[in-house]
Design a protein around this motif. Structure first.
Motif, PDB file in Angstrom:
ATOM      1  N   ASN A 112      -2.574  -3.968  -8.270  1.00 31.80           N
ATOM      2  CA  ASN A 112      -3.964  -3.596  -7.661  1.00 31.80           C
ATOM      3  C   ASN A 112      -3.391  -2.592  -6.718  1.00 31.80           C
ATOM      4  O   ASN A 112      -2.422  -2.836  -5.829  1.00 31.80           O
ATOM      5  CB  ASN A 112      -4.430  -4.787  -7.038  1.00 31.80           C
ATOM      6  CG  ASN A 112      -5.195  -5.500  -8.058  1.00 31.80           C
ATOM      7  OD1 ASN A 112      -5.632  -5.068  -9.186  1.00 31.80           O
ATOM      8  ND2 ASN A 112      -5.431  -6.698  -7.712  1.00 31.80           N
ATOM      9  N   GLU A 166     -11.969  -0.311  -8.205  1.00 29.35           N
ATOM     10  CA  GLU A 166     -10.944   0.575  -8.332  1.00 29.35           C
ATOM     11  C   GLU A 166     -11.444   1.690  -8.989  1.00 29.35           C
ATOM     12  O   GLU A 166     -12.449   1.732  -9.750  1.00 29.35           O
ATOM     13  CB  GLU A 166      -9.989  -0.194  -9.582  1.00 29.35           C
ATOM     14  CG  GLU A 166      -9.018  -1.055  -8.601  1.00 29.35           C
ATOM     15  CD  GLU A 166      -7.958  -1.218  -9.710  1.00 29.35           C
ATOM     16  OE1 GLU A 166      -7.958  -1.247 -10.719  1.00 29.35           O
ATOM     17  OE2 GLU A 166      -6.818  -1.743  -9.186  1.00 29.35           O
ATOM     18  N   GLN A 215      -7.175   5.149  -9.188  1.00 30.99           N
ATOM     19  CA  GLN A 215      -6.425   3.886  -9.077  1.00 30.99           C
ATOM     20  C   GLN A 215      -6.045   3.003  -9.983  1.00 30.99           C
ATOM     21  O   GLN A 215      -4.887   2.593 -10.167  1.00 30.99           O
ATOM     22  CB  GLN A 215      -7.109   2.848  -8.090  1.00 30.99           C
ATOM     23  CG  GLN A 215      -7.534   3.097  -6.517  1.00 30.99           C
ATOM     24  CD  GLN A 215      -8.361   2.387  -6.020  1.00 30.99           C
ATOM     25  OE1 GLN A 215      -9.693   2.348  -5.983  1.00 30.99           O
ATOM     26  NE2 GLN A 215      -8.010   1.506  -5.174  1.00 30.99           N
TER      27      GLN A 215
END
Length: 130
Positions: A56, A19, A23
């Motif tokens: 996520n 990530e 993000q």
């Protein structure tokens, strides 16, 4: 159509591995807003509390995997709640879009999963005690 879906799924799984800062910021924003949505706007049956434990986001910010921790009377109810939430994905995404539309250009597609990490921890704890 199925080949395309498999390819997208493969890309999505790969994209969840690392990530970036962007993000991480978007996933925290989505987690915070979804928590408020579940707390204030989504009504559940009985004494069930839904908590967003983790989000996520793919690198292109088009998909988000949302992990829910469901606190309720029994395990069957937990699975039913996750199914109900998945059925309401379209409405939840709309509510999320209303809240974060000024901060993000495209609202990601949401996929909800049950987070069983608390059950796993409890199971290990019980094994260690006995």
């Amino acid at each position: 159509m199925r080949k395309r879906h498999r390819r997208i799924k493969k890309i999505c799984n790969f994209a969840f591995d690392m990530e970036t800062k962007r993000q991480q910021k978007i996933s925290k924003l989505i987690q915070r807003e979804l928590s408020e949505i579940f707390q204030r706007e989504i009504k559940t049956q009985g004494n069930i509390m839904i908590t967003v434990t983790k989000v996520n986001v793919t690198t292109d910010l088009s998909y988000a995997r949302v992990y829910l921790s469901v606190f309720g009377p029994d395990k069957e109810a937990k699975a039913d709640v996750v199914k109900e939430v998945n059925a309401m994905t379209r409405n939840i995404r709309y509510m999320l879009g209303e809240r974060i539309r000024l901060q993000i250009r495209v609202i990601p597609e949401l996929q909800f999963f049950e987070d069983d990490s608390l059950d796993y921890i409890e199971n290990i704890d019980n094994l260690l005690k006995s």
